[in-house]
Structures are given as C-alpha cells and as structure tokens.
Design a protein around this motif. Structure first.
Motif, PDB file in Angstrom:
ATOM      1  N   ARG A  57       4.703   4.567  15.540  1.00  0.00           N
ATOM      2  CA  ARG A  57       5.521   3.886  15.946  1.00  0.00           C
ATOM      3  C   ARG A  57       6.228   2.563  15.562  1.00  0.00           C
ATOM      4  O   ARG A  57       6.980   1.813  16.296  1.00  0.00           O
ATOM      5  N   HIS A  58       6.244   2.745  14.186  1.00  0.00           N
ATOM      6  CA  HIS A  58       7.514   1.778  13.988  1.00  0.00           C
ATOM      7  C   HIS A  58       8.243   2.142  13.565  1.00  0.00           C
ATOM      8  O   HIS A  58       8.743   3.315  13.342  1.00  0.00           O
ATOM      9  N   PRO A  59       9.153   0.893  14.003  1.00  0.00           N
ATOM     10  CA  PRO A  59      11.342   1.264  14.071  1.00  0.00           C
ATOM     11  C   PRO A  59      11.680   1.781  12.606  1.00  0.00           C
ATOM     12  O   PRO A  59      12.051   2.734  12.679  1.00  0.00           O
ATOM     13  N   VAL A  60      11.099   1.516  11.972  1.00  0.00           N
ATOM     14  CA  VAL A  60      11.799   1.614  10.240  1.00  0.00           C
ATOM     15  C   VAL A  60      10.311   1.799   9.014  1.00  0.00           C
ATOM     16  O   VAL A  60       8.773   0.699   9.419  1.00  0.00           O
ATOM     17  N   GLY A  61      10.399   2.865   8.483  1.00  0.00           N
ATOM     18  CA  GLY A  61       8.843   2.872   7.923  1.00  0.00           C
ATOM     19  C   GLY A  61       9.266   1.538   5.795  1.00  0.00           C
ATOM     20  O   GLY A  61      10.068   0.514   6.391  1.00  0.00           O
ATOM     21  N   PRO A  62       8.135   1.242   5.801  1.00  0.00           N
ATOM     22  CA  PRO A  62       7.885  -0.072   4.978  1.00  0.00           C
ATOM     23  C   PRO A  62       8.691   0.169   3.342  1.00  0.00           C
ATOM     24  O   PRO A  62       9.261  -0.521   3.412  1.00  0.00           O
ATOM     25  N   LEU A  63       8.736   1.398   3.629  1.00  0.00           N
ATOM     26  CA  LEU A  63       9.656   1.102   2.488  1.00  0.00           C
ATOM     27  C   LEU A  63      11.430   1.614   2.129  1.00  0.00           C
ATOM     28  O   LEU A  63      11.867   0.695   1.973  1.00  0.00           O
ATOM     29  N   LYS A  64      11.234   2.022   3.779  1.00  0.00           N
ATOM     30  CA  LYS A  64      12.105   1.519   4.161  1.00  0.00           C
ATOM     31  C   LYS A  64      12.959   0.038   4.639  1.00  0.00           C
ATOM     32  O   LYS A  64      13.968  -0.260   4.014  1.00  0.00           O
ATOM     33  N   THR A  65      11.746  -0.459   5.466  1.00  0.00           N
ATOM     34  CA  THR A  65      12.117  -1.944   5.675  1.00  0.00           C
ATOM     35  C   THR A  65      12.410  -2.512   3.838  1.00  0.00           C
ATOM     36  O   THR A  65      13.181  -3.876   4.052  1.00  0.00           O
ATOM     37  N   THR A  66      11.373  -2.518   3.137  1.00  0.00           N
ATOM     38  CA  THR A  66      11.315  -3.055   1.710  1.00  0.00           C
ATOM     39  C   THR A  66      12.644  -3.279   1.041  1.00  0.00           C
ATOM     40  O   THR A  66      13.383  -4.306   0.549  1.00  0.00           O
ATOM     41  N   ASP A  67      13.329  -2.098   0.953  1.00  0.00           N
ATOM     42  CA  ASP A  67      15.142  -1.641   0.894  1.00  0.00           C
ATOM     43  C   ASP A  67      15.990  -2.382   1.590  1.00  0.00           C
ATOM     44  O   ASP A  67      16.904  -3.289   0.952  1.00  0.00           O
ATOM     45  N   ILE A  68      15.660  -2.440   2.680  1.00  0.00           N
ATOM     46  CA  ILE A  68      16.670  -3.588   3.714  1.00  0.00           C
ATOM     47  C   ILE A  68      16.404  -5.322   3.044  1.00  0.00           C
ATOM     48  O   ILE A  68      17.499  -5.765   3.041  1.00  0.00           O
ATOM     49  N   VAL A  69      15.150  -5.716   3.409  1.00  0.00           N
ATOM     50  CA  VAL A  69      14.629  -6.991   2.940  1.00  0.00           C
ATOM     51  C   VAL A  69      14.957  -7.400   1.509  1.00  0.00           C
ATOM     52  O   VAL A  69      15.639  -8.197   1.863  1.00  0.00           O
ATOM     53  N   GLU A 107       0.795  -1.302  -0.157  1.00  0.00           N
ATOM     54  CA  GLU A 107      -0.495   0.313  -0.035  1.00  0.00           C
ATOM     55  C   GLU A 107       1.073   1.323  -0.063  1.00  0.00           C
ATOM     56  O   GLU A 107       0.777   1.796  -0.213  1.00  0.00           O
ATOM     57  N   ALA A 108       1.969   1.407   0.837  1.00  0.00           N
ATOM     58  CA  ALA A 108       2.995   2.233   0.843  1.00  0.00           C
ATOM     59  C   ALA A 108       3.125   2.669  -1.254  1.00  0.00           C
ATOM     60  O   ALA A 108       3.212   4.077  -1.224  1.00  0.00           O
ATOM     61  N   MET A 109       3.721   1.739  -1.303  1.00  0.00           N
ATOM     62  CA  MET A 109       4.781   1.166  -2.918  1.00  0.00           C
ATOM     63  C   MET A 109       3.193   1.758  -3.636  1.00  0.00           C
ATOM     64  O   MET A 109       3.964   2.910  -4.570  1.00  0.00           O
ATOM     65  N   ARG A 110       1.698   1.716  -3.237  1.00  0.00           N
ATOM     66  CA  ARG A 110       0.985   2.549  -4.098  1.00  0.00           C
ATOM     67  C   ARG A 110       0.324   3.928  -3.751  1.00  0.00           C
ATOM     68  O   ARG A 110       0.288   4.465  -4.900  1.00  0.00           O
ATOM     69  N   MET A 111       0.912   4.563  -2.972  1.00  0.00           N
ATOM     70  CA  MET A 111       0.557   5.237  -2.784  1.00  0.00           C
ATOM     71  C   MET A 111       1.994   6.173  -2.878  1.00  0.00           C
ATOM     72  O   MET A 111       1.605   7.429  -3.963  1.00  0.00           O
ATOM     73  N   LEU A 112       3.207   6.058  -2.823  1.00  0.00           N
ATOM     74  CA  LEU A 112       4.371   6.303  -3.692  1.00  0.00           C
ATOM     75  C   LEU A 112       4.026   6.847  -5.554  1.00  0.00           C
ATOM     76  O   LEU A 112       3.898   7.643  -5.999  1.00  0.00           O
ATOM     77  N   ASP A 113       3.267   5.864  -6.140  1.00  0.00           N
ATOM     78  CA  ASP A 113       3.056   5.432  -7.266  1.00  0.00           C
ATOM     79  C   ASP A 113       1.717   6.647  -7.832  1.00  0.00           C
ATOM     80  O   ASP A 113       2.075   7.338  -8.588  1.00  0.00           O
ATOM     81  N   ALA A 117       2.358  10.934  -1.694  1.00  0.00           N
ATOM     82  CA  ALA A 117       3.304  11.407  -0.744  1.00  0.00           C
ATOM     83  C   ALA A 117       5.093  11.134  -1.204  1.00  0.00           C
ATOM     84  O   ALA A 117       5.007   9.916  -2.063  1.00  0.00           O
ATOM     85  N   THR A 118       5.883  11.752  -0.754  1.00  0.00           N
ATOM     86  CA  THR A 118       7.275  11.073  -0.638  1.00  0.00           C
ATOM     87  C   THR A 118       7.540   9.898  -0.357  1.00  0.00           C
ATOM     88  O   THR A 118       6.515   9.437   0.810  1.00  0.00           O
ATOM     89  N   ALA A 119       8.785   8.954  -0.512  1.00  0.00           N
ATOM     90  CA  ALA A 119       8.572   7.611   0.193  1.00  0.00           C
ATOM     91  C   ALA A 119       9.026   7.822   1.993  1.00  0.00           C
ATOM     92  O   ALA A 119       8.559   7.459   2.821  1.00  0.00           O
ATOM     93  N   ALA A 120       9.943   9.276   1.446  1.00  0.00           N
ATOM     94  CA  ALA A 120      10.045   9.437   3.018  1.00  0.00           C
ATOM     95  C   ALA A 120       9.235  10.082   4.475  1.00  0.00           C
ATOM     96  O   ALA A 120       8.936   9.652   5.240  1.00  0.00           O
ATOM     97  N   ASP A 121       7.902  10.586   3.550  1.00  0.00           N
ATOM     98  CA  ASP A 121       6.991  11.392   4.773  1.00  0.00           C
ATOM     99  C   ASP A 121       5.541   9.469   4.663  1.00  0.00           C
ATOM    100  O   ASP A 121       5.316   9.513   6.206  1.00  0.00           O
ATOM    101  N   ILE A 122       6.201   9.715   4.073  1.00  0.00           N
ATOM    102  CA  ILE A 122       4.840   7.572   4.013  1.00  0.00           C
ATOM    103  C   ILE A 122       6.308   7.204   4.897  1.00  0.00           C
ATOM    104  O   ILE A 122       4.984   6.416   5.741  1.00  0.00           O
TER     105      ILE A 122
END
Length: 276
Positions: free
Chosen positions: A218-230, A194-200, A204-209
């Motif tokens: 209170r997620h320690p890392v956002g979903p898009l940055k987590t995707t980069d890590i995974v 859903e974060a990717m769809r919002m970016l598409d 909002a920007t990846a950083a703002d999402i």
C-alpha cells in the motif's frame, strides 16, 4: 503548543522545495520572504510560487498570506522563523545558515535537510540552540509529513514551537533525534537501494518492483518511481552520505551511479528509471 505560524517567515532558496515551503506558509497565513541569489533566479522563483498558489486557489484553497522574492538577506531581519531550503550540500547549507544568523540574529532557523547532521550544520550559528531540522517532503503543498529533527543543542521550546508550526500547516510532525538519514531517509533509501539491486540483478522490471510495493504494501508510489521524482542525483548523494556514516549496506548500486553519470536524473531530466 500554539498551532499557528509566525506572521512573517523567511525561506532561503526558492527552488522546488523552497517554493513549496513558501507556498505552504503563505496558505497558512504567513507573509513569506524568499531569498534568491540574483534577479533571474528571483523571477523564476516568483513565477514558480505564483503558479503553485494559483493552482491551489483553483482547487478551492484560500491563501491567507502573501510572499515576496528578494536577493538581500537583510530582509530576513524581521522574520521570527527562517527556513533554509538550498541543495543538500553540507558546505552550501553551512554558508547559508551563517548568512541567516548574521542577517537575523534572533530568529529561529529551520534546515530543510533530508540527511545532513543538524549538529554539524548548527556549528556555524552563534547560538546552535535556535537551529532545528524541518524536513519537508516533495511536493510540499500536498505532502502530509514534516520530520522535525532535534539536535543535541536544540532548545526544547523550539521543538514545541516547530511541532505547532507543522500542525498549523495542516501537516503531521514526527520528531526524531539527529542521526544519519533521520527516520524517513534511512527507511526510504534502504528500500530504494534494494529495489535498484533487484533491477540490476534482473529480478523484475522497474514497474513490477514498484507494483509489489504499491499493491502489496500500500505504498502510494513505488521506490523506483519515487527516486525519479526525488532525483537520482539527490538519492545518490544521500546514499553516499549514509554509506559513510552507517556502512556498506547503504552503498549505491552501480545502476544508480551509471544513470547519474549519463544525466538520467529522473523526472526533472525526462528520464530515470522511467521515461517522463
């Protein structure tokens, strides 16, 4: 439940996840046997685990076990537990599980799968009751969670042992039945897609999402940055699997397909949704 790790533990695959699993068991007191395909891969795995353990010692940890990296699966024969940690490809995992079962016919077998069916993987093992999912999270040494995935034929005593191993590693086990994506995968992938769809859509920007989730929920890392890590390729494979199993709500957004096609796989390639 006995909250101790086996004296000897096998790990089949010494990449990022397998190396991290070997690290966790060595710190907890097990002597770990890591299986790799060839000498070059073995050398890389040995350096990876050595560096990881040295970093832990520098931070004050005590390493109570040791490890070795070899290429012959026969070395697994004396291990009461072997954890498979190869890439998330069903045919590859089934091949590896069959090799483990042949080399160590009486061992408990854990699969570090994040989304594949334990029942399907266990079909290649003569006694499927000794197969269980042990889904570790990246980076393994500092992650607190392990998902214990119970197949339809998994021995209940193995479930109890697995929960004890996780506790002995200083981590928390959640226990789930074998189902597409388990608990963590379905939730994590759903939010990320859903974060990717919002970016598409230019919401909002990846950083703002990501900030919406880190500060708002209170997620320690956002979903898009987590995707980069995974790894975007890993996320794509899981999303495609979940789409097949659960329907179009898990269809991968075009931005994910485009980035994977362009080789922008996240942190491991230097660029994904963020530059690294």
């Amino acid at each position: 439940m006995t909250d101790t790790v086996p004296k000897t533990v096998g790990v089949y695959g010494g990449g990022r996840m397998g190396g991290g699993i070997a690290h966790a068991f060595a710190v907890a007191g097990a002597d770990v046997v890591v299986i790799e395909n060839d000498e070059a891969s073995s050398d890389a795995a040995r350096e990876r685990i050595d560096a990881s353990l040295a970093k832990a010692v520098d931070k004050g940890a005590t390493v109570r076990g040791g490890f070795e990296v070899v290429t012959d699966p026969a070395a697994l024969a004396a291990c009461p537990l072997v954890v498979e940690a190869v890439p998330e490809l069903v045919d590859l995992k089934r091949q590896v599980l069959a090799r483990i079962a042949a080399a160590a016919p009486n061992t408990d077998i854990g699969s570090n799968t994040s989304s594949l069916s334990i029942d399907e993987l266990a079909d290649v093992v003569p006694d499927p009751g000794r197969v269980i999912g042990l889904h570790f999270f990246n980076p393994v040494p500092v992650s607190d969670l392990v998902e214990v995935v119970v197949g339809a034929r998994t021995d209940p005593d193995l479930v109890t042992r697995a929960q004890g191993w996780v506790t002995a590693l200083g981590k928390t086990a959640i226990t789930v039945t074998d189902s597409p994506g388990f608990a963590s995968g379905r939730l994590g992938v759903a939010i990320a897609l859903e974060a990717m769809r919002m970016l598409d859509e230019g919401v909002a920007t990846a950083a703002d999402i990501d900030t919406a989730m880190t500060l708002g929920y209170r997620h320690p890392v956002g979903p898009l940055k987590t995707t980069d890590i995974v790894g975007l390729d890993v996320r794509l494979a899981i999303a495609e699997h979940l789409e097949r199993e659960l329907g179009p709500r898990f269809a991968p957004p075009q931005v994910l397909r485009d980035k994977v096609a362009a080789g922008e796989l996240g942190r491991k390639t230097g660029r994904g949704f963020y530059p690294w």
